[in-house]
Scaffold this motif. Structure first.
Motif, PDB file in Angstrom:
ATOM      1  N   SER A 479      57.882 148.891  50.042  1.00 16.56           N
ATOM      2  CA  SER A 479      57.047 147.685  50.061  1.00 16.56           C
ATOM      3  C   SER A 479      57.438 146.855  51.285  1.00 16.56           C
ATOM      4  N   THR A 480      56.721 147.055  52.374  1.00 17.52           N
ATOM      5  CA  THR A 480      57.069 146.422  53.652  1.00 17.52           C
ATOM      6  C   THR A 480      55.930 145.636  54.270  1.00 17.52           C
ATOM      7  N   ASP A 481      54.748 145.623  53.616  1.00 20.64           N
ATOM      8  CA  ASP A 481      53.587 144.967  54.212  1.00 20.64           C
ATOM      9  C   ASP A 481      53.738 143.450  54.243  1.00 20.64           C
ATOM     10  N   VAL A 482      53.066 142.851  55.226  1.00 22.31           N
ATOM     11  CA  VAL A 482      52.813 141.407  55.248  1.00 22.31           C
ATOM     12  C   VAL A 482      51.314 141.221  55.140  1.00 22.31           C
ATOM     13  N   ALA A 483      50.875 140.432  54.170  1.00 21.63           N
ATOM     14  CA  ALA A 483      49.452 140.143  54.007  1.00 21.63           C
ATOM     15  C   ALA A 483      49.236 138.643  53.998  1.00 21.63           C
ATOM     16  N   VAL A 484      48.031 138.226  54.360  1.00 27.66           N
ATOM     17  CA  VAL A 484      47.624 136.826  54.264  1.00 27.66           C
ATOM     18  C   VAL A 484      46.406 136.766  53.356  1.00 27.66           C
ATOM     19  N   TYR A 485      46.215 135.605  52.717  1.00 30.74           N
ATOM     20  CA  TYR A 485      45.124 135.541  51.754  1.00 30.74           C
ATOM     21  C   TYR A 485      44.599 134.118  51.635  1.00 30.74           C
ATOM     22  N   ALA A 486      43.370 134.025  51.135  1.00 29.82           N
ATOM     23  CA  ALA A 486      42.758 132.754  50.740  1.00 29.82           C
ATOM     24  C   ALA A 486      41.963 132.998  49.474  1.00 29.82           C
ATOM     25  N   ILE A 487      42.014 132.026  48.563  1.00 31.67           N
ATOM     26  CA  ILE A 487      41.312 132.126  47.283  1.00 31.67           C
ATOM     27  C   ILE A 487      40.412 130.913  47.130  1.00 31.67           C
ATOM     28  N   GLY A 488      39.158 131.170  46.754  1.00 39.01           N
ATOM     29  CA  GLY A 488      38.244 130.081  46.423  1.00 39.01           C
ATOM     30  C   GLY A 488      37.774 129.279  47.611  1.00 39.01           C
ATOM     31  N   GLY A 489      37.728 129.889  48.782  1.00 36.45           N
ATOM     32  CA  GLY A 489      37.250 129.184  49.962  1.00 36.45           C
ATOM     33  C   GLY A 489      37.889 129.714  51.228  1.00 36.45           C
ATOM     34  N   THR A 490      37.923 128.876  52.246  1.00 33.94           N
ATOM     35  CA  THR A 490      38.327 129.291  53.587  1.00 33.94           C
ATOM     36  C   THR A 490      39.567 128.538  54.041  1.00 33.94           C
ATOM     37  N   ALA A 491      40.432 129.260  54.773  1.00 32.96           N
ATOM     38  CA  ALA A 491      41.581 128.660  55.450  1.00 32.96           C
ATOM     39  C   ALA A 491      41.728 129.345  56.795  1.00 32.96           C
ATOM     40  N   THR A 492      42.293 128.635  57.767  1.00 32.59           N
ATOM     41  CA  THR A 492      42.453 129.177  59.112  1.00 32.59           C
ATOM     42  C   THR A 492      43.928 129.258  59.471  1.00 32.59           C
ATOM     43  N   ILE A 493      44.369 130.455  59.827  1.00 36.79           N
ATOM     44  CA  ILE A 493      45.715 130.620  60.363  1.00 36.79           C
ATOM     45  C   ILE A 493      45.666 130.246  61.835  1.00 36.79           C
ATOM     46  N   ASN A 494      46.277 129.125  62.189  1.00 37.29           N
ATOM     47  CA  ASN A 494      46.285 128.684  63.578  1.00 37.29           C
ATOM     48  C   ASN A 494      47.202 129.547  64.431  1.00 37.29           C
ATOM     49  N   SER A 495      48.363 129.924  63.881  1.00 38.89           N
ATOM     50  CA  SER A 495      49.274 130.809  64.593  1.00 38.89           C
ATOM     51  C   SER A 495      50.157 131.515  63.587  1.00 38.89           C
ATOM     52  N   LEU A 496      50.560 132.738  63.929  1.00 40.17           N
ATOM     53  CA  LEU A 496      51.458 133.527  63.109  1.00 40.17           C
ATOM     54  C   LEU A 496      52.311 134.389  64.042  1.00 40.17           C
ATOM     55  N   ASP A 497      53.613 134.193  64.000  1.00 41.17           N
ATOM     56  CA  ASP A 497      54.544 134.987  64.809  1.00 41.17           C
ATOM     57  C   ASP A 497      55.585 135.602  63.878  1.00 41.17           C
ATOM     58  N   ILE A 498      55.830 136.888  64.048  1.00 42.63           N
ATOM     59  CA  ILE A 498      56.811 137.597  63.233  1.00 42.63           C
ATOM     60  C   ILE A 498      57.832 138.239  64.156  1.00 42.63           C
ATOM     61  N   THR A 499      59.093 137.914  63.925  1.00 40.69           N
ATOM     62  CA  THR A 499      60.196 138.535  64.644  1.00 40.69           C
ATOM     63  C   THR A 499      60.873 139.523  63.711  1.00 40.69           C
ATOM     64  N   GLN A 500      60.947 140.780  64.143  1.00 36.37           N
ATOM     65  CA  GLN A 500      61.613 141.805  63.343  1.00 36.37           C
ATOM     66  C   GLN A 500      63.094 141.828  63.696  1.00 36.37           C
ATOM     67  N   TYR A 501      63.927 141.905  62.669  1.00 34.70           N
ATOM     68  CA  TYR A 501      65.367 142.022  62.883  1.00 34.70           C
ATOM     69  C   TYR A 501      65.806 143.450  62.594  1.00 34.70           C
ATOM     70  N   ALA A 502      66.711 143.939  63.417  1.00 30.85           N
ATOM     71  CA  ALA A 502      67.179 145.310  63.268  1.00 30.85           C
ATOM     72  C   ALA A 502      68.054 145.449  62.034  1.00 30.85           C
TER      73      ALA A 502
END
Length: 502
Positions: A479-502
């Motif tokens: 189980s390694t996924d990253v998901a984004v979601y909205a329920i019952g309407g709309t939302a805006t992701i202005n920015s999303l940054d993911i840093t992976q660590y070894a």
């Protein structure tokens, strides 16, 4: 030493957090920066991975991220268990345990006296000293140095007070079942006289433990110092089980006076959400701060577990990690002084040059979207989201489709929550599956989260550290996924940054 790669037999060993090699740990003790090294002592069972045989374990770090485990520092014996406490550098050798040219470190800890000892059943405060920088310790021959004849007197935090009332050591301890912080003073760490008490106040749903007292500048102004008193309690947290609360006020060298008390005496259950919590999650307890941190920074570490299920979490051969170190500052929020917390430490050796996944201006409308290229097991996630008309929106971490650890925001309720009911292995204890909620309000119409995901945990710092939530999780390795979601309407992701660590 923390391991960056989990083995099949040790799936959940953290990469970013400290955990003992093959034993149990709980409360951090004796946090001190000395001779260029961070020392973390902690409640440790050197013989097993469940609570018992309480002694002080020991680890050191140059950067608050990479830790080296050392032999047990202060060991229990047939007379006493070694409960929580603190360490000071006795620069002027007030205790006489060292010399003027080679002053000692002095540990003040709770002796939990065993059946058959001279102080059978009592808890009292004792000393040990180190002349080699904290690696070997000798118990004081005249222990205990402070005995109230109480079975619940514990967890001394020692600070150096220099102010209008003079210059001396102050002990901040608790009478746990009386919901009282008790303060004493000493000039030599051996002889103590009472100063005052504080409490009961605010949260009193469980015993009080592990207090701390320190000054902080308000809004960065060194001429406007406030004093912060932290008190941990178990149970009675805002989302059940263990937690930590804080009060802001003044300390004149004798008495702490709170300016943020909501409830005098025993708590009003209906007002639990109004109290000031160090963390709103289920797994942040026994938080205390470092002595002598560089540049007068106030750095804090807590035990990442909850007494409701602490002995049952599915880790082996170790059990329980510590949280990340946090830098604590004091700022005016909505006209009131409030603590701000940010994760600190040098993570550069564990990460690539920058974010490995990034996106901007993604609109979500009543959907869940797994982010291609964002999967990982150890990550830092920085996200800013603006709600449009969504009832709820957020992220699913360490996921498999719609299953995983859900971090959700509900603007109409002014709440953020962590839902770990489908976070992986949750059936080891009935109290573990949970939805844990904290209050939150938008800043300039948006929500900003920084989230540290490790093999067995999520630590959330919301609105630049105004709100924190710490939770253990035990996802399957796939189980390694990253998901984004909205329920019952709309939302805006202005920015999303993911840093992976070894």
């Amino acid at each position: 030493m923390t391991a960056a790669t989990a083995t099949t037999a040790d799936t959940y060993r953290p990469a970013l957090h400290y955990a003992a090699r093959n034993t149990w740990l709980n409360d951090p003790n004796g946090l001190i920066f000395h001779d260029g090294v961070y020392h973390l002592y902690y409640q440790n069972n050197p013989l097993d991975n469940v609570w018992g045989n309480m002694s002080w374990g020991h680890a050191t770090s140059p950067d608050l991220v990479t830790w080296t485990e050392h032999p047990v520092a202060i060991v229990c014996d047939e007379e006493e268990d070694i409960f929580s406490g603190s360490i000071v550098f006795d620069r002027s050798n007030t205790s006489g345990f060292g010399t003027a040219s080679a002053p000692p470190l002095v540990a003040v800890y709770t002796s939990a006296f065993k059946t058959g000892s001279a102080h059978d059943g009592l808890q009292a405060q004792s000393l040990a000293y180190s002349r080699d920088g904290g690696y070997t310790w000798t118990k004081h021959t005249a222990n205990p140095v402070l005995n109230r004849g109480s079975a619940e007197f514990r967890d001394p935090k020692i600070i150096r007070y220099d102010g209008g009332a003079g210059s001396y050591w102050v002990m901040v301890a608790v009478e746990a079942t009386d919901f009282q912080v008790v303060l004493y003073k000493s000039h030599d760490l051996k002889s103590w006289e009472p100063l005052s008490t504080f409490g009961p106040a605010n949260a009193t749903g469980g015993v009080w433990e592990c207090p701390d007292l320190f000054p902080l500048p308000l809004d960065g102004d060194p001429e406007n110092l406030r004093w912060v008193l932290t008190v941990n309690l178990n149970p009675g947290g805002p989302n059940n089980g263990s937690a930590g609360q804080y009060f802001i006020g003044d300390f004149d060298g004798t008495t702490f006076t709170s300016a943020t008390t909501v409830t005098e005496g025993l708590q009003d259950p209906a007002r639990l959400g109004e109290y000031q919590w160090l963390d709103w999650g289920r797994d942040y307890y026994a938080a205390v701060s470092f002595t002598d941190a560089p540049n007068n920074r106030r750095l804090m570490i807590a035990w990442m577990n909850n007494w409701e299920y602490a002995n049952h979490i599915p880790t082996a051969p170790w059990r329980s990690p510590m949280t990340l170190a946090r830098e604590i500052s004091l700022h005016t929020i909505d006209g009131q002084p409030r603590l701000i917390q940010t994760a600190t430490g040098d993570f550069t050796a564990l990460s690539s040059a920058g974010p490995s996944f990034t996106l901007q201006e993604l609109e979500l409308s009543d959907c869940t979207r797994v982010l291609d290229g964002a999967a990982g097991t150890v990550q830092r996630i920085d996200i800013t989201v603006t709600p449009e008309n969504a009832e709820e929106f957020g992220l699913i971490l360490r996921g498999n489709g719609a299953h995983g650890t859900r971090v959700g925001l509900r603007p109409s309720q002014n709440t953020i929550h962590v839902d770990r009911r489908t976070s992986g292995n949750t059936n080891f204890h009935e109290a573990f599956p949970s939805i844990d909620t904290a209050p939150i309000r938008p800043v300039n119409g948006s929500y900003q989260l920084t989230i540290y995901v490790d093999h067995c945990s999520v630590e959330i710092f919301a609105q630049n550290g105004q709100v924190t939530i710490t939770e253990l999780i035990f996802p399957t390795p796939t189980s390694t996924d990253v998901a984004v979601y909205a329920i019952g309407g709309t939302a805006t992701i202005n920015s999303l940054d993911i840093t992976q660590y070894a």
